[in-house]
Write an enzyme that holds these catalytic residues in place. Structure first.
Site, PDB file in Angstrom:
ATOM      1  CG  HIS A   6      -0.339   0.135   2.521  1.00  0.00           C
ATOM      2  ND1 HIS A   6       0.252  -0.925   3.176  1.00  0.00           N
ATOM      3  CD2 HIS A   6      -0.192   1.199   3.336  1.00  0.00           C
ATOM      4  CE1 HIS A   6       0.725  -0.519   4.336  1.00  0.00           C
ATOM      5  NE2 HIS A   6       0.478   0.780   4.464  1.00  0.00           N
ATOM      6  CE1 TYR A  64      -0.114   5.744  10.942  1.00  0.00           C
ATOM      7  CE2 TYR A  64      -0.654   6.501   8.727  1.00  0.00           C
ATOM      8  CZ  TYR A  64      -0.719   5.537   9.716  1.00  0.00           C
ATOM      9  OH  TYR A  64      -1.394   4.368   9.469  1.00  0.00           O
TER      10      TYR A  64
END
Length: 125
Positions: free
Chosen positions: A51, A116
């Site tokens: 991903h 993140y």
């Protein structure tokens, strides 16, 4: 002047772990070029085998579906052309899962999202 940011995530079809090595490097180049060609910027990007996370900067004239369609469609077509092995792993001719996640990013959360994304490869999930 505008500062509109989106955190975008999408997955490889069947979650196959193909975003590695040269394919990962080339995907990054392609996505930056597609963004430039379409008048928006990818300010952060990280993959984790199956991903990808992006932090996109754009203007109000950019629609989310149009940006995603350009990024996913062009990158898939060019990667299949340049790396025929992908076609063997991903039968049916689709590199990406058709769905995606998108969230707006505010000035207050921008740095958290950026960190993140940077921590995705082999780090937090």
């Amino acid at each position: 002047m505008y500062s509109i940011q989106y955190h975008v995530v999408w997955c490889v079809k069947y979650r196959h772990k193909v975003l590695t090595g040269d394919i990962d490097v080339r995907l990054r180049e392609l996505l930056h070029q597609i963004a430039t060609d379409n008048g928006f910027t990818i300010s952060e990007m990280e993959t984790d085998c199956d991903h990808i996370h992006l932090l996109i900067d754009c203007t109000p004239q950019h629609s989310i579906p149009t940006m995603i369609k350009a990024l996913k469609g062009v990158s898939a077509r060019l990667l299949f052309k340049e790396y025929p092995v992908l076609k063997k792993k991903l039968w049916g001719g689709h590199l990406w899962n058709p769905s995606y996640f998108v969230a707006t990013v505010s000035e207050n959360t921008g740095e958290q999202i950026r960190q993140y994304i940077q921590n995705q490869k082999g780090g937090e999930k």
